[in-house]
Design an enzyme around this catalytic site. Sequence first.
Site, mmCIF file in Angstrom:
data_model
loop_
_atom_site.group_PDB
_atom_site.id
_atom_site.type_symbol
_atom_site.label_atom_id
_atom_site.label_comp_id
_atom_site.label_asym_id
_atom_site.label_seq_id
_atom_site.Cartn_x
_atom_site.Cartn_y
_atom_site.Cartn_z
ATOM 1 C CG ASP A 122 -0.236 -0.230 2.527
ATOM 2 O OD1 ASP A 122 0.956 0.128 2.628
ATOM 3 O OD2 ASP A 122 -0.865 -0.794 3.442
ATOM 4 N NE ARG A 167 -0.451 3.150 4.356
ATOM 5 C CZ ARG A 167 -1.605 2.519 4.152
ATOM 6 N NH1 ARG A 167 -2.248 2.691 3.003
ATOM 7 N NH2 ARG A 167 -2.109 1.746 5.092
ATOM 8 C CG ASP A 211 -3.524 -1.448 6.769
ATOM 9 O OD1 ASP A 211 -2.396 -1.358 6.260
ATOM 10 O OD2 ASP A 211 -3.715 -1.595 7.989
ATOM 11 C CB THR A 212 -1.577 -4.371 1.905
ATOM 12 O OG1 THR A 212 -0.400 -3.587 2.087
ATOM 13 C CG2 THR A 212 -2.431 -3.788 0.797
ATOM 14 C CD GLU A 226 2.592 -3.182 8.311
ATOM 15 O OE1 GLU A 226 3.665 -2.995 7.710
ATOM 16 O OE2 GLU A 226 1.763 -2.281 8.518
ATOM 17 N NE ARG A 254 3.379 6.341 5.360
ATOM 18 C CZ ARG A 254 2.959 5.140 5.773
ATOM 19 N NH1 ARG A 254 3.513 4.023 5.275
ATOM 20 N NH2 ARG A 254 1.988 5.060 6.657
#
Length: 370
Positions: free
Chosen positions: A39, A53, A58-59, A61, A104
């Site tokens: 992401d 970002r 949300d992907t 980690e 970001r």
Amino acid sequence: MKKILIASLLTTGLVAGSFAAGAAANAGNGTVVRVIDGDTLVVSINNSDQTIRLLNIDTPETKDPNQPVECLGPEASKYLEGLLPKGTQVRLEFDAERHDKYGRTLAGVFTADGSLVNAKIAQQGLGIPVEYGGNRRFLPPVTAAYEEARAAKTGLFSEGIGCTLPAQLAEATQGLETATAASPATTSAAAGTAAGVLAAKVAAAKALRKILNGDKATERALFWAGLSTVVLAKHVSNLDKKISAAEAKAEDTKALKATLAAAEKKAEEERAAAAARAAAERKAAEERAAAEKKMAEEAAAAEAAAKAAAAEAARKAAAEAERLRSLPAPAPIPAPYVAPAPQPYVPPAPSTKYTGPRCYAPGGKTWRPC
């Protein structure tokens, strides 16, 4: 927030200017430099590299030093790399907040055909919808894509990808069902193996239940599964029932193992006794056979000796006969003397002649006066 934004602008090397001017310069089109993870990527905007970002997605980690690589994290990164290879032209659109606490840039990223990259990642089941502060602009399309992936059981919702919670849940459930439904063992060894399998399946299922119950150490893993409270409760209840059934089967299997072990021990003792009897019988038979063989050999030896003696006697007799035949013919044997039968005595008639002594000639027929 204003201080963070200014620091971010300075870090990216933009020319000095007002905050409004900097924000306008960061909007619009850019060129992909590289992908950081599922992401996050770096985009060149106005010849300045900026870390982007993706908003509302949300992907798993892959880069966080404080967390292990999560399920499908590498796959999410690879998917984004394939979707946005280096040099790809993209359009960035922003929401209320332009930057996060790490400096970001927060944005929705669109490809040349107008596809929203944020939603395409969710559509693959490689991320979940999230809200950053007041940034909700891209949440509806990301959520719709997420629901599409969940309905299709894709990515994080797949039961065919081993690391996902749905896959672990299916594996644990199926493992318990299979072990519980297995036919009773017929040997103590097989019963021991079956009991061990049941114990392993129960332990794995309990570990998964701990995750489903919201263990803090694995909270993100549960988060990725996308299970609603109702669905989660249903899974936990079903898992508990299967765990209980497997534990009962394990206890029965342990008891069966003890029963089979006792029966096998008794059977082994009986087999050993039968083997000992058979060995004794074989030994007795062998001894009888040896004695009979010895008697037969002795009888055969005696018979052979008798035959040899008879043959030797016959040989000697034949030799003697041959020797006798080779001798010269013997002289005739005179007939044995046979004395004449005695004549009856007849007294001589009285004579008036000479009565003196008489001398008889041989044969006794004549005489002369002596």
